[in-house]
Write a protein that holds these residues in place. Structure first.
Motif, short mmCIF file in Angstrom:
data_model
loop_
_atom_site.label_atom_id
_atom_site.label_comp_id
_atom_site.label_asym_id
_atom_site.label_seq_id
_atom_site.Cartn_x
_atom_site.Cartn_y
_atom_site.Cartn_z
N GLY A 124 -15.02 31.04 31.27
CA GLY A 124 -15.79 29.86 30.90
C GLY A 124 -15.21 28.57 31.44
O GLY A 124 -15.94 27.68 31.87
N ALA A 125 -13.90 28.47 31.43
CA ALA A 125 -13.26 27.25 31.93
C ALA A 125 -13.38 27.11 33.45
O ALA A 125 -13.40 26.00 33.97
CB ALA A 125 -11.78 27.24 31.53
N ALA A 126 -13.46 28.23 34.15
CA ALA A 126 -13.55 28.20 35.61
C ALA A 126 -14.94 27.83 36.12
O ALA A 126 -15.10 27.48 37.29
CB ALA A 126 -13.14 29.56 36.18
N LEU A 127 -15.94 27.89 35.24
CA LEU A 127 -17.32 27.79 35.70
C LEU A 127 -17.92 26.39 35.77
O LEU A 127 -18.59 26.08 36.76
CB LEU A 127 -18.21 28.66 34.79
CG LEU A 127 -19.71 28.65 35.14
CD1 LEU A 127 -19.97 29.30 36.48
CD2 LEU A 127 -20.51 29.34 34.03
N PRO A 128 -17.77 25.50 34.78
CA PRO A 128 -18.70 24.37 34.65
C PRO A 128 -18.82 23.46 35.87
O PRO A 128 -19.90 23.34 36.45
CB PRO A 128 -18.19 23.62 33.42
CG PRO A 128 -17.54 24.70 32.60
CD PRO A 128 -16.87 25.59 33.61
N LEU A 129 -17.76 22.76 36.25
CA LEU A 129 -17.90 21.79 37.33
C LEU A 129 -18.22 22.48 38.65
O LEU A 129 -19.12 22.05 39.39
CB LEU A 129 -16.63 20.94 37.46
CG LEU A 129 -16.73 19.78 38.45
CD1 LEU A 129 -15.94 18.58 37.96
CD2 LEU A 129 -16.26 20.16 39.85
N ALA A 130 -17.50 23.55 38.97
CA ALA A 130 -17.74 24.25 40.23
C ALA A 130 -19.13 24.87 40.25
O ALA A 130 -19.85 24.78 41.25
CB ALA A 130 -16.67 25.32 40.44
N GLY A 131 -19.50 25.51 39.15
CA GLY A 131 -20.79 26.16 39.11
C GLY A 131 -21.95 25.18 39.19
O GLY A 131 -22.92 25.40 39.93
N LEU A 132 -21.87 24.09 38.43
CA LEU A 132 -22.95 23.10 38.46
C LEU A 132 -23.04 22.42 39.83
O LEU A 132 -24.14 22.13 40.31
CB LEU A 132 -22.74 22.07 37.36
CG LEU A 132 -23.03 22.57 35.95
CD1 LEU A 132 -22.52 21.59 34.90
CD2 LEU A 132 -24.53 22.83 35.74
#
Length: 321
Positions: A124-132
């Motif tokens: 979950g921590a690896a996803l938000p900024l990079a994923g968005l």
């Protein structure tokens, strides 16, 4: 509580631990006990004084960086309805300027957070900024469609390795650039063509594409303009060279679009569903304690990071993450 702050712009030594008082969340906010925080290239660029964010913070140091985190909700503010104490959540927090995730706790808007049902805190921590960034660059700004051909510059990085998967899943033909050591990794993620950007003829090897997602900026982005088909576009993410790439695009009659990532709870929930279903994976190449945040920045600045780097907080051990 402890936080890691940028005390001045410069080298690694300007990152210093400082006390952090737990704040009470205001209307529509929650306090999250952070277990993992994402480390992104923008953090290192800001610390070095090279980003747009640095220009905005130059008279307001010290500043606590970090724009994405995962943890456990420990305090609810008035008006919060979708979250409860004890919920495991992740989110892109404090974009574009507030930040604050390099800390053992952070205040976040309810609208910045999504529950992590079925997804672990590390992922979950690896996803938000990079994923968005990947999602918005491909689909909002790039208007990528099934059957089109896309080039992703720097495919093995935090944004890139997610963009490769999103584009492949959307039915696009995916070309990407990476060092030779990452070719197999990217092919396993769904890349149809991986080219070593060290080779002088990498642009010719790529050929023509409908969309370029530029995660590098500078000379590489300018070179990639030659790959864009008529009526195609290049979406450039690095803000520091965005105007340079737009000017070069105008001279070459190529449509160049700059972008700034923005929070989107629905998009984040969609991506978490893909993680939960095993259709997309985040790669974490390293974890550092908060006190070792300078080593995390050193890794980012050395280049060739595969996927994401995280800061691990003491709360991760308490919740068994």
């Amino acid at each position: 509580m402890t936080q890691l702050q940028i005390t001045a712009f410069g080298g690694l030594s300007v990152l210093q631990l400082a006390p952090l008082l737990d704040k009470m969340p205001a209307e529509g906010e929650v306090r999250v006990r952070v277990c993992f925080a994402g480390v992104n290239p923008i953090d290192a660029k800001t610390r070095a004084g090279l980003s747009w964010a640095a220009s905005q913070h130059k008279d307001a140091l010290p500043w606590t960086p970090g724009f994405d985190a995962a943890g456990v909700v420990e305090q609810i503010g008035p008006g919060v309805t979708a979250l409860q104490k004890g919920d495991r959540v992740c989110g892109m927090i404090g974009v574009p300027l507030r930040g604050g995730c390099y800390a053992e706790s952070v205040i976040a808007s309810e609208q910045e957070l999504v529950k992590l049902d079925g997804v672990d805190l590390r992922q979950g921590a690896a996803l938000p900024l990079a994923g968005l960034t990947a999602w918005q660059g491909l689909f909002e700004q790039g208007a990528l469609q099934a059957g089109q051909r896309v080039l992703i510059l720097a495919g093995a990085g935090g944004v890139g390795h997610l963009a490769v998967q999103f584009a492949h899943r959307a039915g696009a033909e995916v070309a990407t650039t990476a060092s030779h050591d990452n070719h197999g990794f990217l092919q396993r993620l769904g890349a149809d063509l991986v080219v070593d950007y060290h080779q002088a003829d990498w642009v010719a090897q790529i050929g023509q594409v409908d969309l370029v997602l530029d995660l590098m900026g500078g000379a590489s982005a300018q070179a990639a303009l030659a790959c864009v088909k008529p009526n195609g576009r290049l979406v450039t993410v690095p803000t520091i060279t965005a105007q340079q790439i737009k000017d070069a695009g105008a001279a070459a009659d190529v449509n160049v679009v700059g972008m700034l990532v923005h929070p989107d709870r629905q998009q984040l929930a969609q991506m978490l569903a893909l993680l939960r279903q095993g259709e997309v994976h985040t790669t974490v190449s390293g974890e550092f304690a908060l006190a070792d945040g300078a080593l995390a920045h050193q890794s980012i600045e050395a280049g060739h990071v595969r996927g994401k780097i995280l800061l691990r907080m003491p709360a991760a051990d308490l919740v068994g993450a």
